[in-house]
Design an enzyme around this catalytic site. Structure first.
Site, PDB file in Angstrom:
ATOM      1  CB  SER A  43      -0.960   0.014   1.199  1.00  0.00           C
ATOM      2  OG  SER A  43      -0.240  -0.095   2.417  1.00  0.00           O
ATOM      3  CG  ASP A 335      -3.289   6.158   6.551  1.00  0.00           C
ATOM      4  OD1 ASP A 335      -2.096   5.937   6.838  1.00  0.00           O
ATOM      5  OD2 ASP A 335      -3.878   5.587   5.607  1.00  0.00           O
ATOM      6  CG  HIS A 338      -0.328   4.253   4.142  1.00  0.00           C
ATOM      7  ND1 HIS A 338      -1.604   3.945   4.576  1.00  0.00           N
ATOM      8  CD2 HIS A 338       0.185   3.124   3.610  1.00  0.00           C
ATOM      9  CE1 HIS A 338      -1.853   2.665   4.311  1.00  0.00           C
ATOM     10  NE2 HIS A 338      -0.783   2.146   3.728  1.00  0.00           N
TER      11      HIS A 338
END
Length: 371
Positions: A43, A335, A338
């Site tokens: 991600s 967040d 990340h």
């Protein structure tokens, strides 16, 4: 009169020639430093491959992409990812597209195979739903190579020569710790392996996967260390340490993997994979530097997500339509997991141009591109 018209004609010709040469030099200078850029990862660099699959590891909703020119794309940050910035530094006019929607001649410029929740191990990330593990990403690249062959009239040597000039980026391992080894309620790996044995098992699998990429044509390869997962908001929200800000049990386990990965790069570069050049990015040290020298980089918040819920904005990650912080430039983390775009820009610039082997080893990405 004849002389005058000749001189005017000659002058015009000279001007047109100059403009043509200027335009040619300009267009040449705008060419990327490498013909293509292939990306494998999780991600941290996924740009939409998870959008159409059944998983909790998705970011195709607001406020993700709030600062990105194209808006919501599936990137797990407010703006550009690490590899978006790298692509720009390498001279690409457009971002490298996700595998899920790249076909035809667009494959020649490069593809992003990264998938949120992906790991080196196939079962990693299953707690979040479907994803493309590193094995699946390598398999997808093999499919791409087959599709590319027709653009080289099935001339394998010509295609291999082309791929040998491209840069391959691989950033895996984070989820093998975050969404596997240090999640004992869902996985059994922590009871099956000591931290050292688990790192060895990961490195054995990863070596095989990277070797397969080499066999498929990769020659210029960038691999990243795993960052300080013990210091991300998600872990800080769950950790009650004795005098330590971060969960050092997690960081210590990761350090074993990173040390082994750097040694693997040395082996690849000293004959194990003939003709290849690997670069190791020490993301662990680079992210640690961001926190240690936060003020110098313009950061004010080092332990909370800009968007999230609960302690450290890390107990629950950024929810759909949630209002994020106003000034993303002050936050290292977007967040619970990340980095913000600003952090990604700093990290990518270091990886691309730093002369310090603490950032990129044995050379940086700019030097790799020139080989």
């Amino acid at each position: 009169m004849m002389v005058g018209s000749f001189s005017e004609s000659a002058a015009l010709s000279l001007v047109l020639t100059f403009l043509w040469l200027t335009a040619r030099v300009s267009s040449q200078s705008q060419q990327p430093q490498v013909p293509c850029f292939f990306i494998f990862g999780d991600s941290l660099v996924d740009n939409g491959n998870n959008n159409g699959i059944l998983t909790l590891a998705r970011a195709n909703y607001m406020p993700y992409g709030i600062d990105f020119p194209q808006g919501i794309t599936g990137r797990f940050t407010n703006g550009k990812t690490f590899v978006d910035v790298l692509a720009q530094l390498l001279g690409f006019q457009n971002y490298i597209p996700p595998y899920s929607r790249t076909r035809g001649s667009a494959l020649l410029r490069g593809v992003n195979y990264a998938s949120g929740a992906a790991g080196i191990r196939d079962e990693t990330g299953n707690n979040l739903g479907d994803h493309m593990s590193m094995n699946r990403q390598v398999s997808n690249f093999a499919t791409t190579v087959q599709q590319m062959r027709r653009f080289f009239r099935r001339d394998t040597n010509a295609m291999n020569n082309y791929l040998s000039k491209c840069i391959f980026y691989s950033g895996l391992g984070s989820n093998d710790y975050l969404n596997n080894y240090f999640m004992p309620d869902f996985y059994t790996t922590s009871s099956q392996y000591t931290p050292r044995a688990f790192a060895a098992a990961l490195l054995q699998d990863y070596s095989r996967q990277l070797t397969t990429l080499y066999q498929l044509g990769a020659r210029k390869v960038v691999v990243t260390a795993v960052g300080q997962i013990g210091c991300i908001p998600y872990e800080l929200a769950r950790y009650n340490g004795n005098g330590s800000r971060c969960n050092e049990q997690i960081n210590n386990g990761i350090a074993i993997f990173n040390s082994g990965l750097r040694k693997m790069v040395d082996r690849f570069n000293t004959g194990q994979l003939r003709g290849a050049k690997f670069v190791y990015l020490d993301t662990y040290k680079s992210t640690k530097d961001l926190v240690s020298n936060a003020a110098a980089y313009g950061f004010q918040v080092i332990d909370k997500g800009c968007c999230g819920v609960g302690r450290n904005n890390g107990q629950i990650t950024c929810l759909p339509l949630q209002e994020p912080c106003d000034d993303r430039r002050k936050y290292i983390f977007w967040d619970a997991f990340h980095p913000t775009e600003v952090a990604n820009v700093i990290l990518a610039r270091k990886a691309y141009g730093s002369r310090s082997k603490n950032d990129a080893y044995p050379i940086n990405i700019q030097q790799l591109a020139r080989l």
